[in-house]
Design a protein around this motif. Structure first.
Motif, short mmCIF file in Angstrom:
data_model
loop_
_atom_site.label_atom_id
_atom_site.label_comp_id
_atom_site.label_asym_id
_atom_site.label_seq_id
_atom_site.Cartn_x
_atom_site.Cartn_y
_atom_site.Cartn_z
N ILE A 7 -55.24 -128.34 -51.30
CA ILE A 7 -55.19 -127.19 -50.18
C ILE A 7 -54.02 -126.70 -50.13
CG2 ILE A 7 -55.68 -127.30 -47.45
CD1 ILE A 7 -57.78 -129.53 -48.12
N SER A 9 -51.86 -125.95 -52.04
CA SER A 9 -51.09 -125.36 -53.11
C SER A 9 -51.07 -123.85 -52.99
CB SER A 9 -51.95 -125.75 -54.39
OG SER A 9 -53.27 -125.14 -54.44
N GLY A 10 -51.82 -123.31 -52.12
CA GLY A 10 -51.98 -121.81 -51.84
C GLY A 10 -53.24 -121.30 -52.42
N ILE A 11 -53.86 -122.19 -53.18
CA ILE A 11 -55.01 -121.60 -53.89
C ILE A 11 -56.23 -121.03 -52.81
CG2 ILE A 11 -56.26 -124.01 -54.01
CD1 ILE A 11 -56.75 -121.36 -56.49
N GLU A 13 -55.75 -119.70 -49.67
CA GLU A 13 -55.32 -118.45 -49.50
C GLU A 13 -55.48 -117.35 -50.56
OE1 GLU A 13 -53.60 -121.03 -49.20
OE2 GLU A 13 -53.78 -121.49 -47.09
N TYR A 15 -57.65 -117.54 -52.86
CA TYR A 15 -59.21 -117.31 -52.93
C TYR A 15 -59.70 -116.34 -52.03
CZ TYR A 15 -64.16 -118.47 -52.91
OH TYR A 15 -65.51 -118.35 -52.71
N VAL A 16 -59.38 -116.55 -50.55
CA VAL A 16 -59.86 -115.85 -49.56
C VAL A 16 -59.59 -114.37 -49.68
CG1 VAL A 16 -59.71 -115.50 -47.08
CG2 VAL A 16 -60.11 -117.79 -47.96
N LEU A 17 -58.15 -114.13 -50.13
CA LEU A 17 -57.53 -112.66 -50.21
C LEU A 17 -57.99 -112.12 -51.59
CD1 LEU A 17 -54.12 -113.29 -48.87
CD2 LEU A 17 -55.93 -112.13 -47.65
N GLY A 18 -58.82 -112.82 -52.30
CA GLY A 18 -59.21 -112.34 -53.47
C GLY A 18 -58.18 -112.08 -54.71
N LEU A 19 -57.44 -113.05 -54.78
CA LEU A 19 -56.27 -112.83 -55.52
C LEU A 19 -56.43 -113.89 -56.83
CD1 LEU A 19 -53.28 -112.24 -53.19
CD2 LEU A 19 -54.75 -110.49 -54.48
N GLU A 24 -60.44 -120.20 -61.43
CA GLU A 24 -60.02 -120.76 -60.03
C GLU A 24 -60.95 -120.48 -58.86
OE1 GLU A 24 -55.07 -119.98 -60.39
OE2 GLU A 24 -56.47 -118.52 -59.69
N GLU A 29 -65.05 -123.24 -55.38
CA GLU A 29 -66.25 -123.30 -54.91
C GLU A 29 -66.86 -124.73 -55.13
OE1 GLU A 29 -68.20 -119.68 -56.35
OE2 GLU A 29 -66.94 -118.45 -55.07
N PHE A 45 -58.76 -120.43 -43.12
CA PHE A 45 -57.95 -119.27 -43.27
C PHE A 45 -58.67 -118.23 -43.44
CE2 PHE A 45 -55.91 -116.38 -46.45
CZ PHE A 45 -54.59 -116.42 -45.67
N ALA A 46 -60.07 -118.23 -43.72
CA ALA A 46 -60.85 -116.91 -43.42
C ALA A 46 -60.89 -116.44 -42.02
CB ALA A 46 -62.46 -117.23 -44.07
N ILE A 49 -57.87 -114.63 -41.17
CA ILE A 49 -57.65 -113.30 -41.53
C ILE A 49 -58.29 -112.52 -40.76
CG2 ILE A 49 -57.97 -111.91 -43.55
CD1 ILE A 49 -55.46 -113.61 -43.89
#
Lengths: 275, 180
Positions: A7, A9-11, A13, A15-19, A24, A29, A45-46, A49
């Protein structure tokens, strides 16, 4: 698995921002399904934002909603009254209802087509009958017109004949010679018009006995005491122009074989008249 | 505007999938401002951003069947549509032309091609500006300009692994900034 490290690791954020990459995303999911805390982190996080976006919401141009509603107008399902309730409780019935509506619409369309077909057939029949009667009336009129035309032509020809006759009779050079019935043929009467200048001879049949079809009347001129053939008498309107004769003293008519004879059959003389 | 009905996100999604006009109207009334904010952060030109927003709502409407609520929030899904549409707009010819004109008058681009515009006062972008430069450029290039990490690695001449970890760290910091 160390979900905390994952959690953090920044993954999430990313994911939520579509980056993040597709792999991944699929992995995350999957982990969300297994580890609720990953799912919670994603949602947190969602929401963060989302809240930020709502705090900084900017009102779009006022006319945009109208434009969108118009652009999508054809794609909306017609609304029912108790929309919210119905939609939540009976989510699948609406799509069934949709189908029913579609089917019944097709029924209306089919019924309308059949009615149109019947009406069209009836009109076809009606107009065909009208056409038939108009066409036969037209044919009858055409026949009538043709016969009138023929009559007209016949009258015209006759009239022309009479006009010619009249002009002959009116001519002062023309003399009328009355041919009276001889003994035994007293009821016969005819006339010859003779132009002494041009030597023209015209015959006018006034009242002559009916004759068999193989016989014909023949006009004779008496010139210097001798009979001279002046022509056989055809059916003609008004005056019949016959052969020119010079200096006749009298005219007579005999009945001869069809086509005429070179010498008169004196026993068959009908009328006689002196010039 | 007084909103008589209040939908939960689930109800709203259900009604959207049933192609209800009410639902779309509600969606627009409640989410257009926030989505416009997301778009403006990427496409600062208001006219162009409006075009994108309109396109985004049409896309949301037509693609709502593909939204799966078990995989994430409705807004997250819509936000990603908005971001992708915005980046498509950035890359369109019309936008490029517009930007060239802007460049002549404002000269707001640095030589690396990254955006350091003075117009970014909007939402997430404002927060990104608070990041340190190393992080800022990565977020700018990836989130706001839509470059892949591979592209960024080549662009900035930094190893891909470094781009990946640095971007993730940047996002973690961003999260903290947004929180506060």
């Amino acid at each position: 698995m160390d979900t905390k490290a994952y959690i953090e690791s920044g993954i999430v954020e990313s994911y939520v921002l579509g980056l993040c990459s597709n792999e991944e995303a699929v992995e995350l999911e999957l982990l969300c399904d297994i580890y609720p805390e990953v799912k919670t982190a994603v949602d947190e996080f969602a929401v963060l934002i989302e809240k930020k976006a709502f705090e900084n919401a900017v009102a779009p141009p006022a006319e945009m909603k109208q434009k969108l509603m118009m652009a999508l107008a054809g794609e909306f399902t017609p609304e029912t009254k108790d929309d919210k309730k119905e939609a939540v409780i009976l989510p699948f019935q609406t799509s069934d209802a949709n189908k029913v509506r579609q089917v019944s619409m097709w029924r209306y369309v089919a019924a309308a087509s059949i009615i149109l077909l019947v009406v069209s057939a009836a009109l076809n029949f009606y107009y065909y009958n009208n056409y038939q009667s108009a066409s036969s009336k037209y044919q009858a009129l055409l026949v009538e017109r043709n016969s009138l035309q023929a009559n007209n032509d016949a009258f015209r020809t006759k009239l022309n004949g009479f006009e010619e006759s009249m002009s002959v009779i009116k001519n002062p050079d023309v003399k009328m010679v009355t041919l009276g019935g001889v003994a035994g043929k007293e009821n016969n009467l005819a006339a010859v018009y003779y132009n002494a200048k041009t030597k023209d001879v015209y015959f006018l049949q006034t009242r002559m006995d009916q004759i068999p079809s193989d016989k014909q009347y023949q006009l004779w001129a008496i010139v210097d005491g001798k009979p001279v053939d002046a022509g056989v008498i055809e059916n003609c309107d008004g005056l019949c122009k016959l052969k020119n004769i010079s200096n006749p003293q009298a005219f007579a008519i005999t009945l001869e074989q069809k086509g005429g004879s070179p010498t008169p059959t004196l026993t068959a003389m009908y009328v006689l008249g002196k010039v | 505007m007084p909103e008589v009905l209040k939908y939960t996100e689930q109800e709203l999604v259900l009604l959207l999938k049933q192609r209800r006009q009410n639902a779309f109207s509600y969606l627009y009334d409640n989410y257009s401002g926030a989505l416009y904010n997301i778009i403006l952060a990427i496409v600062p030109d208001r006219d162009m951003a409006s075009d994108v927003l309109q396109e985004v709502f049409v896309k949301i409407w037509r693609q709502c069947e593909s939204y799966d609520s078990s995989k994430g929030r409705l807004f997250t899904w819509m936000m990603n549509i908005a971001r992708n549409a915005s980046i498509d707009m950035l890359r369109s010819k019309g936008y490029q032309k517009n930007q060239q004109n802007r460049e002549l008058t404002e000269n707001v681009y640095d030589s690396a091609g990254s955006t350091v515009t003075n117009t970014d006062k909007i939402g997430l972008r404002k927060v990104v500006h608070a990041l340190k430069d190393d992080y800022k450029i990565l977020v700018e290039l990836s989130y706001f300009e839509g470059f892949t990490q591979d592209e960024i690695s080549k662009m900035l001449n930094i190893p891909l692994g470094t781009v990946k970890t640095r971007l993730r760290n940047a996002l973690l910091q961003l999260r903290e900034l947004v929180k506060n």
